[in-house]
Design a protein around this motif. Structure first.
Motif, PDB file in Angstrom:
ATOM      1  N   TYR A 110       0.824  -1.202   0.000  1.00  0.00           N
ATOM      2  CA  TYR A 110       0.000   0.000   0.000  1.00  0.00           C
ATOM      3  C   TYR A 110       0.867   1.265   0.000  1.00  0.00           C
ATOM      4  O   TYR A 110       0.621   2.211  -0.749  1.00  0.00           O
ATOM      5  CB  TYR A 110      -0.926   0.002   1.216  1.00  0.00           C
ATOM      6  CG  TYR A 110      -2.210  -0.756   1.017  1.00  0.00           C
ATOM      7  CD1 TYR A 110      -3.139  -0.349   0.074  1.00  0.00           C
ATOM      8  CD2 TYR A 110      -2.507  -1.875   1.789  1.00  0.00           C
ATOM      9  CE1 TYR A 110      -4.323  -1.050  -0.111  1.00  0.00           C
ATOM     10  CE2 TYR A 110      -3.689  -2.585   1.617  1.00  0.00           C
ATOM     11  CZ  TYR A 110      -4.605  -2.156   0.663  1.00  0.00           C
ATOM     12  OH  TYR A 110      -5.768  -2.850   0.470  1.00  0.00           O
ATOM     13  N   GLY A 111       1.885   1.294   0.863  1.00  0.00           N
ATOM     14  CA  GLY A 111       2.752   2.474   0.915  1.00  0.00           C
ATOM     15  C   GLY A 111       3.528   2.681  -0.369  1.00  0.00           C
ATOM     16  O   GLY A 111       3.638   3.806  -0.874  1.00  0.00           O
ATOM     17  N   SER A 112       4.062   1.597  -0.923  1.00  0.00           N
ATOM     18  CA  SER A 112       4.863   1.707  -2.144  1.00  0.00           C
ATOM     19  C   SER A 112       4.022   2.147  -3.332  1.00  0.00           C
ATOM     20  O   SER A 112       4.511   2.854  -4.224  1.00  0.00           O
ATOM     21  CB  SER A 112       5.543   0.370  -2.456  1.00  0.00           C
ATOM     22  OG  SER A 112       6.430   0.010  -1.420  1.00  0.00           O
ATOM     23  N   LEU A 215       7.458   0.332   8.197  1.00  0.00           N
ATOM     24  CA  LEU A 215       8.238   1.568   8.329  1.00  0.00           C
ATOM     25  C   LEU A 215       9.722   1.268   8.530  1.00  0.00           C
ATOM     26  O   LEU A 215      10.587   1.950   7.991  1.00  0.00           O
ATOM     27  CB  LEU A 215       7.704   2.403   9.492  1.00  0.00           C
ATOM     28  CG  LEU A 215       6.347   3.074   9.293  1.00  0.00           C
ATOM     29  CD1 LEU A 215       5.897   3.753  10.578  1.00  0.00           C
ATOM     30  CD2 LEU A 215       6.411   4.092   8.158  1.00  0.00           C
ATOM     31  N   VAL A 216       9.998   0.238   9.325  1.00  0.00           N
ATOM     32  CA  VAL A 216      11.396  -0.163   9.544  1.00  0.00           C
ATOM     33  C   VAL A 216      12.030  -0.606   8.229  1.00  0.00           C
ATOM     34  O   VAL A 216      13.190  -0.284   7.935  1.00  0.00           O
ATOM     35  CB  VAL A 216      11.468  -1.284  10.596  1.00  0.00           C
ATOM     36  CG1 VAL A 216      12.887  -1.854  10.676  1.00  0.00           C
ATOM     37  CG2 VAL A 216      11.033  -0.770  11.966  1.00  0.00           C
ATOM     38  N   VAL A 217      11.278  -1.347   7.417  1.00  0.00           N
ATOM     39  CA  VAL A 217      11.806  -1.794   6.125  1.00  0.00           C
ATOM     40  C   VAL A 217      12.120  -0.594   5.237  1.00  0.00           C
ATOM     41  O   VAL A 217      13.189  -0.530   4.612  1.00  0.00           O
ATOM     42  CB  VAL A 217      10.803  -2.734   5.429  1.00  0.00           C
ATOM     43  CG1 VAL A 217      11.261  -3.040   3.999  1.00  0.00           C
ATOM     44  CG2 VAL A 217      10.658  -4.029   6.216  1.00  0.00           C
ATOM     45  N   TRP A 218      11.180   0.369   5.158  1.00  0.00           N
ATOM     46  CA  TRP A 218      11.451   1.558   4.343  1.00  0.00           C
ATOM     47  C   TRP A 218      12.671   2.317   4.855  1.00  0.00           C
ATOM     48  O   TRP A 218      13.485   2.808   4.084  1.00  0.00           O
ATOM     49  CB  TRP A 218      10.226   2.475   4.327  1.00  0.00           C
ATOM     50  CG  TRP A 218       9.165   2.049   3.370  1.00  0.00           C
ATOM     51  CD1 TRP A 218       9.330   1.667   2.074  1.00  0.00           C
ATOM     52  CD2 TRP A 218       7.765   1.948   3.636  1.00  0.00           C
ATOM     53  NE1 TRP A 218       8.114   1.339   1.515  1.00  0.00           N
ATOM     54  CE2 TRP A 218       7.143   1.507   2.447  1.00  0.00           C
ATOM     55  CE3 TRP A 218       6.977   2.194   4.759  1.00  0.00           C
ATOM     56  CZ2 TRP A 218       5.763   1.305   2.363  1.00  0.00           C
ATOM     57  CZ3 TRP A 218       5.607   1.998   4.669  1.00  0.00           C
ATOM     58  CH2 TRP A 218       5.009   1.547   3.490  1.00  0.00           C
ATOM     59  N   GLY A 219      12.799   2.419   6.174  1.00  0.00           N
ATOM     60  CA  GLY A 219      13.976   3.076   6.730  1.00  0.00           C
ATOM     61  C   GLY A 219      15.251   2.346   6.361  1.00  0.00           C
ATOM     62  O   GLY A 219      16.265   2.972   6.012  1.00  0.00           O
TER      63      GLY A 219
END
Length: 408
Positions: A110-112, A215-219
């Motif tokens: 969803y975020g991507s 969020l951790v993955v995106w970071g």
């Protein structure tokens, strides 16, 4: 088939959003890949390109961007719709690690689906020229300036988020196949078009932990991208060229801009030279006639011209490796209506006599100058592989603005 979700099944609207998103994504990916492959050759100054190459790359990029904008709006609509709906329960909720992984991947997806097209869209709005979006809006965005640094930064973000989206898609598809082939449950079937009977999922509780994990993955992706130099990957190689030496001049340029505007695929692309010197001698005469001289040297590799900066340095264009400077040696004249700089302009190995009309505001020992000149690139053998204006216009507009003070 009902249009809304239940705890055990997806409604027709959710299914339509799901498969429309899939269609758009699997259209955008190959368009972007092949466009980028063509662009690598076009941007490489050592690879000769034709008008057909540039036109083909532009068409692919335009289609890719247009589909990407569609993905952005469809993703937003899908998220808003999901917020109003019952979330169907996981059929494998009793398998805690697998359920946690599935929900984390869903958050990543969803975020991507928002971040990938949004960063690409900002990159397009911040960059100069090349491949317009085909929607009747969106060439520019509010609060997004034309900025090479912003364009490079968002291009790097877009690249990193594309890989994140790709990885999420692979995990999502692998999970669906695993449910269908190994678990033999209804996880995949209940997303297929049409009415499908699904078993009642086990009781379950959804927490915010998978969203935090996403969020951790995106970071980690951003940190990893910084670690491998992704944010310097798009920088122009010619930014480290040696600066021109200072020159002795009766009038010292305190600040100024030497800009050019070209037309690519019918759209203006503006740029400027960061490094140039001017030796100016001038004494305003009472009557029309000779007023002084100017000797201008321009560092060609210092040109910033949006997405085509690297291409402009190539052998078929400015050929900066062989001709690193351009020269304008002019006599300055006062005329009946204003002022003119007349003399030969040398670019590459071609010299053409030109006349640059300019305005002059002289306040004691401070002069403000503004001038405009139109050139034909073919007069200087620039872009001879593109002998028509289909992709690159003949006219190049040169704009000069400067403030100079008289030395003691």
């Amino acid at each position: 088939m009902p249009s809304t979700n239940t705890f055990s099944s997806y409604g027709s609207v959710t299914k339509a959003f799901h498969w429309l998103t899939a269609l758009l994504i699997f259209t955008a990916f190959p368009l972007g890949y092949f466009a980028n492959e063509l662009a690598q050759a076009i941007y490489d100054p050592n690879v000769p390109t034709t008008e057909d190459d540039i036109s083909r790359a532009a068409r692919l990029f335009s289609l890719h961007k247009t589909v990407g904008v569609a993905v952005f709006f469809v993703a937003l609509a899908r998220i808003l719709w999901a917020l109003t709906q019952t979330k169907p329960g996981l059929l494998n909720a009793d398998n805690k690690p697998e359920a946690f992984a599935a929900e984390t991947v869903h958050w990543l997806l969803y975020g991507s689906l928002v971040l990938v097209p949004l960063t690409g869209w900002i990159h397009h709005a911040a960059a100069e020229g090349f491949a317009p979006i085909l929607w009747p809006f969106g060439q520019n965005l509010p609060l997004v300036p034309k900025s090479e640094h912003l364009a490079e930064f968002t291009a790097s973000l877009h690249w990193l988020f594309v890989w994140t989206l790709g990885g999420s898609l692979v995990l999502h598809i692998a999970g669906a196949v695993k449910h269908h082939v190994i678990d033999k449950d209804s996880t995949l079937r209940r997303m297929l078009p049409g009415s499908t009977q699904s078993p009642e999922p086990p009781a379950q509780h959804h927490s915010a932990t998978p969203a935090f994990a996403a969020l951790v993955v995106w970071g980690a992706v951003l940190i990893g991208g910084w670690g491998i130099g992704a944010f310097s990957h798009h920088s122009r190689a010619h930014t480290d060229t040696a600066e021109l030496a200072e020159v002795q001049s009766e009038w010292q340029v305190q600040e100024g801009t030497l800009g050019i505007t070209i037309s690519q695929l019918g759209s203006p692309v503006t740029g400027s030279f960061a490094d140039w010197t001017a030796a100016i001698a001038f004494d305003d005469p009472a009557e029309p006639g000779l007023a002084g001289s100017a000797n201008v040297t321009i560092s060609i590799p210092s040109l910033s011209l949006g997405t085509v900066s690297g291409q402009a340095m190539g052998a078929d264009f400015f050929d900066s490796a062989q001709f690193p400077t351009a020269q304008f040696t002019a006599d300055l004249f006062k005329t009946e209506t204003g002022y003119e700089a007349r003399g030969p302009l040398t670019i590459r190995d071609k010299s053409v006599d030109v006349v640059l009309p300019f305005t002059l505001d002289l306040q004691e020992d401070t002069a403000t100058v503004s001038g405009k000149l139109e050139l034909n690139r073919m007069d200087f053998d620039v872009g001879t592989s593109q002998p028509t204006e289909d992709s690159l216009g003949f006219t190049v507009i040169v704009l000069v603005d400067l403030i100079a003070t008289r030395g003691e």
